[in-house]
Design an enzyme around this catalytic site. Structure first.
Site, mmCIF file in Angstrom:
data_model
loop_
_atom_site.group_PDB
_atom_site.id
_atom_site.type_symbol
_atom_site.label_atom_id
_atom_site.label_comp_id
_atom_site.label_asym_id
_atom_site.label_seq_id
_atom_site.Cartn_x
_atom_site.Cartn_y
_atom_site.Cartn_z
ATOM 1 N N GLN A 125 0.856 -1.195 0.000
ATOM 2 C CA GLN A 125 0.000 0.000 0.000
ATOM 3 C C GLN A 125 0.886 1.237 0.000
ATOM 4 O O GLN A 125 1.753 1.360 0.869
ATOM 5 C CB GLN A 125 -0.856 -0.039 1.264
ATOM 6 C CG GLN A 125 -1.875 1.057 1.386
ATOM 7 C CD GLN A 125 -2.555 0.996 2.755
ATOM 8 O OE1 GLN A 125 -1.887 0.996 3.782
ATOM 9 N NE2 GLN A 125 -3.850 0.935 2.765
ATOM 10 N N GLY A 126 0.674 2.130 -0.931
ATOM 11 C CA GLY A 126 1.509 3.326 -1.033
ATOM 12 C C GLY A 126 0.734 4.604 -0.804
ATOM 13 O O GLY A 126 0.408 5.331 -1.739
ATOM 14 N N SER A 128 1.611 6.667 2.363
ATOM 15 C CA SER A 128 2.468 7.604 3.102
ATOM 16 C C SER A 128 3.653 8.078 2.275
ATOM 17 O O SER A 128 4.214 7.333 1.472
ATOM 18 C CB SER A 128 3.014 6.940 4.365
ATOM 19 O OG SER A 128 1.965 6.433 5.137
ATOM 20 N N SER A 160 4.258 -1.464 3.986
ATOM 21 C CA SER A 160 4.339 -2.804 4.598
ATOM 22 C C SER A 160 4.417 -3.850 3.498
ATOM 23 O O SER A 160 3.719 -3.749 2.492
ATOM 24 C CB SER A 160 3.095 -3.091 5.440
ATOM 25 O OG SER A 160 2.963 -2.143 6.466
ATOM 26 N N GLU A 243 -10.387 -1.000 5.561
ATOM 27 C CA GLU A 243 -9.260 -1.271 6.454
ATOM 28 C C GLU A 243 -9.668 -1.055 7.910
ATOM 29 O O GLU A 243 -9.471 -1.900 8.765
ATOM 30 C CB GLU A 243 -8.095 -0.347 6.068
ATOM 31 C CG GLU A 243 -6.830 -0.572 6.874
ATOM 32 C CD GLU A 243 -5.640 0.201 6.315
ATOM 33 O OE1 GLU A 243 -5.868 1.287 5.741
ATOM 34 O OE2 GLU A 243 -4.511 -0.272 6.469
ATOM 35 N N GLU A 370 -5.302 9.558 16.849
ATOM 36 C CA GLU A 370 -5.641 10.977 17.029
ATOM 37 C C GLU A 370 -6.494 11.452 15.831
ATOM 38 O O GLU A 370 -7.491 12.154 15.996
ATOM 39 C CB GLU A 370 -4.372 11.847 17.120
ATOM 40 C CG GLU A 370 -3.569 11.676 18.399
ATOM 41 C CD GLU A 370 -2.709 10.424 18.421
ATOM 42 O OE1 GLU A 370 -2.486 9.830 17.345
ATOM 43 O OE2 GLU A 370 -2.272 10.017 19.513
#
Ligand SMILES: Cc1cc2nc3c(=O)[nH]c(=O)nc-3n(C[C@H](O)[C@H](O)[C@H](O)COP(=O)(O)OP(=O)(O)OC[C@H]3O[C@@H](n4cnc5c(N)ncnc54)[C@H](O)[C@@H]3O)c2cc1C
Length: 386
Positions: A125-126, A128, A160, A243, A370
């Site tokens: 998964q891209g 960030s 990941s 997710e 958060e």
């Protein structure tokens, strides 16, 4: 809500249980964050796929069994009960798969889903980037249209499974004049394409759980775009909803941890601090509540509902519950909690420390807690923006 299973569901559970008893590897596989362990887990995905158990709720034509989401939950319960290996292609099967079903063209579904189910193509998964983590709208990696291709430039990080995966899905800025959530596009990129460099990130334990991925004029066909151009945010939010809200963390995972914790407490109860009894009971209750809540979500989805901002409540709950369960186990262990897996006399104690270290990441990945609290404040409670 009717909590009794139908005869068909009971039969399905029995079939899954028998198959897993016969097929789950007797010896644990190596970590999928090592090259050897990654291949072992890919082989396991292939074995699952041969029995059509790798993506049970997908339609038959894409490699699934077309069972209901409730049967998927049953499958997961049996899977964790059997102590079966972690799912190396979870980014694909649980996140991109459902997104492709919703936004993919028939050609894209036929192209990607069967290979994903078979473990032939493992996905990273891209989202960030070095300066775009919580604030995904700050994404700077670009994809510029050039004929039938996009030319991709920029960097993704913390991917990941990225060190050994075959493909990456991510969002890229296709409108250079756009700001924030607008002008982003969801694109599927093969990690062996010219112009793509994958650099593994070694963790403290020496394993490569992550990769950073660099794009230098990498050419990707426009056909690899998922959903309309400049609408990538909407597509990505659907992925994030799966997710946080349902697929990534099925309740069986935590019910299994809670069961182990109760057994562990019973075995050590005499020596244990009596105050820890409450924490063990709370862990078990939390896992059961999470399971019931998930059954509720699944019932809603099966009656045509959808997952909205309440996915954020879910994400906070499972990540904090996991941390609490592992902290309780470490407190029960006392000084022995620091024994690493494989240390002399450690037995299987090291699993709790491993689990604790991973649980620490729960409040960070899949969107930090958060940020989830901000979502709850603004979208569920209608509080003013901070
Ligand atoms: C185990 C693990 C696996 C991961 N896997 C992937 C992956 O496969 N693909 C991928 O793309 N990324 C992945 N990530 C990265 C993850 O998504 C980011 O770490 C996360 O989104 C936070 O971004 P950041 O690290 O840049 O922190 P920052 O965004 O810089 O945040 C730092 C701190 O500030 C807080 N903060 C930031 N903004 C706000 C705000 N508006 N209000 C309140 N608090 C705020 C955050 O909550 C956090 O505590 C993974 C991370 C971990 C730990």
């Amino acid at each position: 809500m009717d909590l009794t299973y139908t005869p068909e569901e009971e039969d399905f559970r029995q079939e899954v249980r028998s198959w897993l008893e016969a097929h789950v590897p007797r010896r644990p596989l190596k970590s999928f964050d090592t090259r050897e362990g990654f291949q072992q887990h890919r082989e396991w995905e292939r074995t699952l796929n041969e029995a059509r158990f790798s993506a049970v709720n997908w339609p038959v034509e894409y490699g699934g069994r077309g069972v209901t989401l409730l049967q998927w939950l049953i499958f997961e319960e049996e899977y964790y009960r059997a102590g079966a290996p972690g799912r190396v292609n979870q980014n694909g099967i649980f996140l991109l798969g459902p997104t492709l079903m919703e936004f993919g063209t028939p050609e894209q579904k036929a192209r990607y889903l069967p290979r994903m189910a078979a473990g032939d193509e493992v996905w990273a998964q891209g989202w960030s980037e070095p300066n775009a983590g919580s604030d995904m709208a700050a994404i700077r990696a670009t994809a510029r249209k050039d004929g039938d291709d996009y030319i991709v430039n920029g960097q993704k990080t913390w991917c990941s499974r990225g060190a050994f995966a075959d493909w990456l899905f991510g969002i890229f800025r296709t409108d250079p004049n756009s700001e924030r959530h607008r002008g982003l596009t969801f694109i599927l990129i093969p990690l062996n394409a010219p112009g793509v460099t994958v650099r593994a990130i070694a963790q403290l334990d020496g394993e490569t759980g992550f990769a950073e991925v660099f794009f230098d004029d990498a050419r990707v066909p426009v056909a690899n775009r998922l959903g309309p151009e400049n609408q990538g945010w909407k597509v990505a939010m659907a992925t994030a909803g799966f997710e946080r809200g349902l697929m990534l963390r099925s309740p069986a995972r935590y019910q299994n941890t809670a069961r182990r914790l109760v057994e562990f407490y019973r075995a050590h109860a005499e020596a244990a601090d009596p105050c820890l009894r409450d924490a063990v009971v709370r862990a078990w209750l939390n896992a059961e509540s999470y399971a019931l809540n998930t059954y509720w979500t699944v019932s809603r989805l099966m009656s045509g509902g959808s997952i909205g901002a309440e996915a954020s409540l879910n994400k906070i709950f499972w990540s904090e519950m996991d941390l609490h369960m592992h902290e309780t186990a470490l407190a029960l262990l006392g000084p022995r909690a620091e024994l690493l897996r494989g240390a002399p006399d450690a037995g299987n104690i090291g699993e709790w420390l491993d689990g604790f270290l991973f649980a620490l990441a729960g409040p960070i990945y899949a969107g930090t807690n958060e940020i989830q609290r901000n979502v709850i404040a603004e979208r569920l409670l209608n509080l003013p923006k901070g």
